[in-house]
Scaffold this motif. Sequence first.
Motif: not given
Length: 84
Positions: A45-64
Amino acid sequence: MNNEQEKPDFFDKPDNIKKILRVFYAICILLVVADFIVHRHIYHSWENIPAFYAIYGFVGCVLLVLLAKVMRKLLMREEDYYDK
């Protein structure tokens, strides 16, 4: 020795850097817009969030980056480590 002045590279000119950044930002915007247009097969269900993959990728890079800072403190050796 070569006394001639070196020819400036592509990335030495500020105008070229500005052009590259404009293209990069345009591609990022197009990818976010495409997220609204392209049909995706949603599994969670959380994949319905607008621009989910862009946000997910950005957060992933920051965490790395943050994880790499912590790991650097743990794994860092002295400057003359191999000279001992």
